[in-house]
Design an enzyme around this catalytic site. Structure first.
Site, mmCIF file in Angstrom:
data_model
loop_
_atom_site.group_PDB
_atom_site.id
_atom_site.type_symbol
_atom_site.label_atom_id
_atom_site.label_comp_id
_atom_site.label_asym_id
_atom_site.label_seq_id
_atom_site.Cartn_x
_atom_site.Cartn_y
_atom_site.Cartn_z
ATOM 1 C CE1 TYR A 69 -4.325 -1.082 -0.370
ATOM 2 C CE2 TYR A 69 -3.433 -2.926 0.871
ATOM 3 C CZ TYR A 69 -4.419 -2.383 0.068
ATOM 4 O OH TYR A 69 -5.502 -3.148 -0.314
ATOM 5 N NE ARG A 98 -2.615 -0.257 -5.056
ATOM 6 C CZ ARG A 98 -3.822 -0.642 -4.642
ATOM 7 N NH1 ARG A 98 -3.936 -1.579 -3.725
ATOM 8 N NH2 ARG A 98 -4.907 -0.082 -5.131
ATOM 9 C CB VAL A 148 -8.513 2.821 -3.410
ATOM 10 C CG1 VAL A 148 -9.529 1.713 -3.197
ATOM 11 C CG2 VAL A 148 -7.209 2.242 -3.970
ATOM 12 C CG HIS A 164 -13.417 -1.679 -4.384
ATOM 13 N ND1 HIS A 164 -12.860 -2.214 -5.531
ATOM 14 C CD2 HIS A 164 -14.577 -2.358 -4.194
ATOM 15 C CE1 HIS A 164 -13.660 -3.174 -6.006
ATOM 16 N NE2 HIS A 164 -14.708 -3.264 -5.211
ATOM 17 C CB CYS A 191 -7.966 2.425 14.656
ATOM 18 S SG CYS A 191 -7.376 1.656 16.163
HETATM 19 P P1 OAD Z 1 -8.436 -4.329 -13.892
HETATM 20 O O1 OAD Z 1 -6.972 -4.141 -13.829
HETATM 21 O O2 OAD Z 1 -8.978 -5.684 -13.616
HETATM 22 O O3 OAD Z 1 -8.983 -3.900 -15.338
HETATM 23 C C1 OAD Z 1 -8.631 -2.692 -15.945
HETATM 24 C C2 OAD Z 1 -9.364 -2.609 -17.257
HETATM 25 O O4 OAD Z 1 -9.107 -1.325 -17.825
HETATM 26 C C3 OAD Z 1 -8.923 -3.643 -18.301
HETATM 27 O O5 OAD Z 1 -10.089 -4.260 -18.853
HETATM 28 C C4 OAD Z 1 -8.178 -2.820 -19.354
HETATM 29 O O6 OAD Z 1 -8.361 -3.351 -20.669
HETATM 30 C C5 OAD Z 1 -8.847 -1.463 -19.222
HETATM 31 N N1 OAD Z 1 -8.011 -0.308 -19.607
HETATM 32 C C6 OAD Z 1 -6.671 -0.153 -19.457
HETATM 33 N N2 OAD Z 1 -6.276 1.055 -19.867
HETATM 34 C C7 OAD Z 1 -7.392 1.710 -20.297
HETATM 35 C C8 OAD Z 1 -7.648 3.014 -20.828
HETATM 36 N N3 OAD Z 1 -6.673 3.893 -21.017
HETATM 37 N N4 OAD Z 1 -8.924 3.322 -21.163
HETATM 38 C C9 OAD Z 1 -9.934 2.433 -20.987
HETATM 39 N N5 OAD Z 1 -9.753 1.195 -20.486
HETATM 40 C C10 OAD Z 1 -8.505 0.835 -20.130
HETATM 41 O O7 OAD Z 1 -9.077 -3.226 -12.915
HETATM 42 P P2 OAD Z 1 -10.531 -3.192 -12.270
HETATM 43 O O8 OAD Z 1 -11.533 -3.768 -13.176
HETATM 44 O O9 OAD Z 1 -10.745 -1.826 -11.750
HETATM 45 O O10 OAD Z 1 -10.202 -4.465 -6.038
HETATM 46 O O11 OAD Z 1 -10.317 -4.178 -11.053
HETATM 47 C C11 OAD Z 1 -11.390 -4.375 -10.173
HETATM 48 C C12 OAD Z 1 -10.886 -4.581 -8.767
HETATM 49 O O12 OAD Z 1 -9.915 -5.624 -8.736
HETATM 50 C C13 OAD Z 1 -10.124 -3.399 -8.182
HETATM 51 O O13 OAD Z 1 -10.955 -2.407 -7.645
HETATM 52 C C14 OAD Z 1 -9.320 -4.047 -7.098
HETATM 53 C C15 OAD Z 1 -8.794 -5.195 -7.923
HETATM 54 O O14 OAD Z 1 -8.235 -6.220 -7.283
HETATM 55 C C16 OAD Z 1 -9.739 -4.616 -4.791
HETATM 56 O O15 OAD Z 1 -8.587 -4.382 -4.477
HETATM 57 C C17 OAD Z 1 -10.754 -5.114 -3.820
#
Ligand code: OAD
Length: 246
Positions: free
Chosen positions: A67, A70, A103, A119, A127
């Site tokens: 974290y 990030r 986040v 999220h 805490c």
């Molecule tokens: P992902 O990393 O799973 O997916 C990102 C998506 O964005 C992919 O489908 C890419 O093709 C697309 N992408 C990348 N660059 C782009 C751009 N410039 N324009 C449009 N699309 C683009 O991320 P999330 O779907 O957000 O949760 O992941 C969901 C959750 O999984 C997150 O919130 C996190 C993670 O683990 C937790 O930590 C609980």
């Protein structure tokens, strides 16, 4: 593409109860790695291996290292045109319910104040003893004391895999899903529930699904309008079209 963007704008313009949902892809053009992209691994760990209560109980140092890394990475970046376009979208469509899985806090930084961060937010800690939530931008370790009660450890105020999502936030989203007639899904792989189910739910109720994603192969919702490309280019184009219609 131009026609598809115009159609998407028209649908959003006429929608009475639209939803906007963003994922990590909307921040990719800011330089923040997505979770499932080529830079998605940290020290060979996947998010699912670190973002869990079990991982934190086993090795809080490791989880905080991730974290902190990030947070530092996000602090070096800034919102991109897609975040600013999302804020404009909300101004043009006051009924739009804006939801993000991210986040990083970039939607708010770009001026979209009314966004449900389902999220959580990486710049807050909670805490484990007194549950106090505090904004915190500094580096945290498992021995950093809670500013309210002085006990340890603090955890990131984010939702981990296997945890329940914030009730108040989810109540608002589920209420909207009952009546939503359009959803604009930007930059999410659609692999993590419940967010992955929102578009399916809107479609089941005959609403329109509009998706923006750079992955040519990504069509999980049999969506009505698939805008293949970068959010930072397509979202501002939708906003331009909407301005013409307003
Ligand atoms: P992902 O990393 O799973 O997916 C990102 C998506 O964005 C992919 O489908 C890419 O093709 C697309 N992408 C990348 N660059 C782009 C751009 N410039 N324009 C449009 N699309 C683009 O991320 P999330 O779907 O957000 O949760 O992941 C969901 C959750 O999984 C997150 O919130 C996190 C993670 O683990 C937790 O930590 C609980």
């Amino acid at each position: 593409m131009k026609d598809l963007i115009a159609t998407a704008a028209r649908i959003l313009h006429h929608a009475r109860h639209p939803i906007f949902l963003s994922g990590a892809g909307i921040s990719a053009e800011s330089g923040i790695p997505t979770f499932r992209g080529s830079e998605g691994l940290w020290k060979n760990y996947r998010a699912e291996e670190l973002a869990t209560p079990e991982a934190f109980a086993r090795d809080p140092h490791l989880v905080w290292q991730w974290y902190n890394w990030r947070k530092e990475r996000i602090a070096q970046c800034k919102p991109n045109p897609a975040h600013y376009a999302a804020a404009e979208l909300k101004k043009l469509l006051p009924e739009l319910l804006c939801v993000t899985q991210n986040v990083d806090g970039f939607h708010a930084l770009a001026g979209l104040s009314e966004v449900l961060e389902m999220h959580g937010n990486i710049y807050r800690t909670r805490c484990l003893s007194c549950k106090t939530v505090t904004e915190n931008r500094t580096e945290i370790t498992p021995t950093t004391p809670c500013p309210a009660c002085g006990k340890v450890p603090l955890r990131p105020d984010v939702v981990w895999f296997g945890e329940i999502l914030p009730r108040q936030v989810m109540d608002v989203i589920y209420a909207r899903l009952q009546i939503a007639d359009a959803i604009l899904v930007v930059g999410t792989s659609g692999t993590v529930y419940p967010a992955a189910g929102f578009a399916v739910e809107v479609r089941r109720r005959r609403g329109t699904v509009i998706e923006i994603n750079t992955d040519a192969a990504h069509r999980p919702y049999a969506d009505d309008i698939y805008l293949h490309g970068k959010a930072g280019e397509i979202l501002p184009a939708i906003v331009d079209e909407l301005r013409r219609l307003s």
